[in-house]
Design a protein around this motif. Structure first.
Motif, PDB file in Angstrom:
ATOM      1  N   ILE A 114      41.145  32.854  43.404  1.00  0.00           N
ATOM      2  CA  ILE A 114      41.023  34.243  43.851  1.00  0.00           C
ATOM      3  C   ILE A 114      39.691  34.785  43.345  1.00  0.00           C
ATOM      4  CG2 ILE A 114      41.980  36.585  43.691  1.00  0.00           C
ATOM      5  CD1 ILE A 114      44.659  35.266  43.003  1.00  0.00           C
ATOM      6  N   ILE A 115      38.979  35.473  44.214  1.00  0.00           N
ATOM      7  CA  ILE A 115      37.765  36.176  43.795  1.00  0.00           C
ATOM      8  C   ILE A 115      38.156  37.635  43.616  1.00  0.00           C
ATOM      9  CG2 ILE A 115      35.342  36.602  44.271  1.00  0.00           C
ATOM     10  CD1 ILE A 115      36.275  33.585  44.165  1.00  0.00           C
ATOM     11  N   CYS A 116      38.087  38.105  42.398  1.00  0.00           N
ATOM     12  CA  CYS A 116      38.643  39.411  42.040  1.00  0.00           C
ATOM     13  C   CYS A 116      37.522  40.384  41.673  1.00  0.00           C
ATOM     14  CB  CYS A 116      39.595  39.231  40.853  1.00  0.00           C
ATOM     15  SG  CYS A 116      40.505  40.710  40.428  1.00  0.00           S
ATOM     16  N   GLY A 117      37.472  41.513  42.389  1.00  0.00           N
ATOM     17  CA  GLY A 117      36.462  42.519  42.092  1.00  0.00           C
ATOM     18  C   GLY A 117      36.676  43.158  40.725  1.00  0.00           C
ATOM     19  N   THR A 118      35.566  43.324  39.992  1.00  0.00           N
ATOM     20  CA  THR A 118      35.584  44.030  38.711  1.00  0.00           C
ATOM     21  C   THR A 118      34.747  45.291  38.875  1.00  0.00           C
ATOM     22  OG1 THR A 118      35.720  41.921  37.520  1.00  0.00           O
ATOM     23  CG2 THR A 118      35.075  43.865  36.250  1.00  0.00           C
ATOM     24  N   PRO A 119      35.387  46.470  38.931  1.00  0.00           N
ATOM     25  CA  PRO A 119      34.656  47.684  39.297  1.00  0.00           C
ATOM     26  C   PRO A 119      33.601  48.118  38.287  1.00  0.00           C
ATOM     27  CG  PRO A 119      37.023  47.977  39.582  1.00  0.00           C
ATOM     28  CD  PRO A 119      36.818  46.706  38.800  1.00  0.00           C
ATOM     29  N   ILE A 120      32.486  48.589  38.840  1.00  0.00           N
ATOM     30  CA  ILE A 120      31.478  49.341  38.095  1.00  0.00           C
ATOM     31  C   ILE A 120      31.508  50.743  38.703  1.00  0.00           C
ATOM     32  CG2 ILE A 120      29.046  49.535  37.480  1.00  0.00           C
ATOM     33  CD1 ILE A 120      28.827  46.497  38.121  1.00  0.00           C
ATOM     34  N   TYR A 121      31.999  51.724  37.953  1.00  0.00           N
ATOM     35  CA  TYR A 121      32.245  53.048  38.506  1.00  0.00           C
ATOM     36  C   TYR A 121      31.036  53.966  38.385  1.00  0.00           C
ATOM     37  CZ  TYR A 121      37.184  51.831  38.611  1.00  0.00           C
ATOM     38  OH  TYR A 121      38.376  51.220  38.869  1.00  0.00           O
ATOM     39  N   ASP A 122      30.942  54.904  39.344  1.00  0.00           N
ATOM     40  CA  ASP A 122      29.978  55.985  39.217  1.00  0.00           C
ATOM     41  C   ASP A 122      30.720  57.245  38.741  1.00  0.00           C
ATOM     42  OD1 ASP A 122      31.310  57.023  41.410  1.00  0.00           O
ATOM     43  OD2 ASP A 122      29.674  56.651  42.831  1.00  0.00           O
TER      44      ASP A 122
END
Length: 245
Positions: A114-122
């Motif tokens: 699985i390719i899982c997104g790791t958020p970088i938030y604004d």
């Protein structure tokens, strides 16, 4: 690897067109799941599908089943159409479609994972939601005895369809906002590997969030309890995987 993009849609008529256009600009086929949207949004989806019959497939659920229910319907439709992988992305525009090539490239290099997104938030992220995510992350790390899943709530992922469908066809999984967390933990338990891909995340362009602060938090709390007891049953296996890695 044969990949399509699956987008669950529930009343995001204002934002979904831009998301679909961005996905199609990358040359990827798109499967829209109308999760019982109101007539205005449903018409937008009809128009998008009609304008690009070769690139967009529309699956319509007769009533709202929640994000998890929509994704499970989308996975089944993708598999039936001959796809091996599904890239999940939200309809509200919070995910950065410019990162799609990175997700696809990682999936091609490790198609079993699985390719899982790791958020970088604004600055648009609500602080309550941000802090609440960390409580879920901690429970996920406990329930997997691992830090492999950096973010369990991000809905920007690539799933290998064969193990994912084998899981959802054999285990009852949350059908609403608890889906993203539960499915990735249970797939990890089954030995499906995780690759984390950092990605920019902003909060909805149309101002619509379907997160129910009361009931979705209740569902997520119940899910964590179920997963904790599931982890205890799997404790010897999880410990063996840690020491033998």
């Amino acid at each position: 690897m044969k990949l399509c993009v699956v987008i669950p849609v529930y009343n995001h008529g204002e934002a979904v067109g831009a998301v679909v256009n961005s996905v199609r600009a990358h040359g990827l086929p798109c499967l829209l799941v109308d999760d019982g949207s109101e007539p205005g949004c449903a018409k937008v989806l009809d128009t998008l599908a009609e304008a690009d019959r070769s690139g967009i497939e529309l699956v319509r659920l007769p009533k709202n089943e929640g994000k998890g229910g929509a994704m499970m319907a989308g996975f089944r439709a993708a598999k039936a159409s001959g796809f091996s992988h599904a890239l999940q992305i939200d309809a509200d525009g919070q995910h950065d479609t410019r990162d799609i090539p990175r997700f696809v490239e990682l999936a091609a290099s490790a198609p079993e994972k699985i390719i899982c997104g790791t958020p970088i938030y604004d600055e648009s992220v609500p602080k309550g939601r941000l802090y609440g995510r960390y409580a879920t992350h901690i429970w996920v790390w406990i329930n997997t005895l691992s830090l492999a899943i950096r973010d369990s709530m991000c809905g920007f992922r690539v799933y290998p369809l064969t193990p994912t469908l084998a899981l959802i066809d054999s285990v009852s999984i949350g059908r609403r906002m608890d889906f993203d967390v539960e499915v990735i933990v249970r797939l990890y338990w089954r030995g499906v590997g995780i690759l984390n891909q950092p990605t920019q995340v902003r909060y909805p362009t149309d101002g619509i969030s379907h997160f129910d602060v009361l009931w979705d938090n209740v569902r997520i709390s119940r899910m964590h309890a179920r997963l904790f007891f599931g982890m205890l049953l799997r404790l010897p296996l999880l410990l063996w995987r840690k020491v033998s890695a």
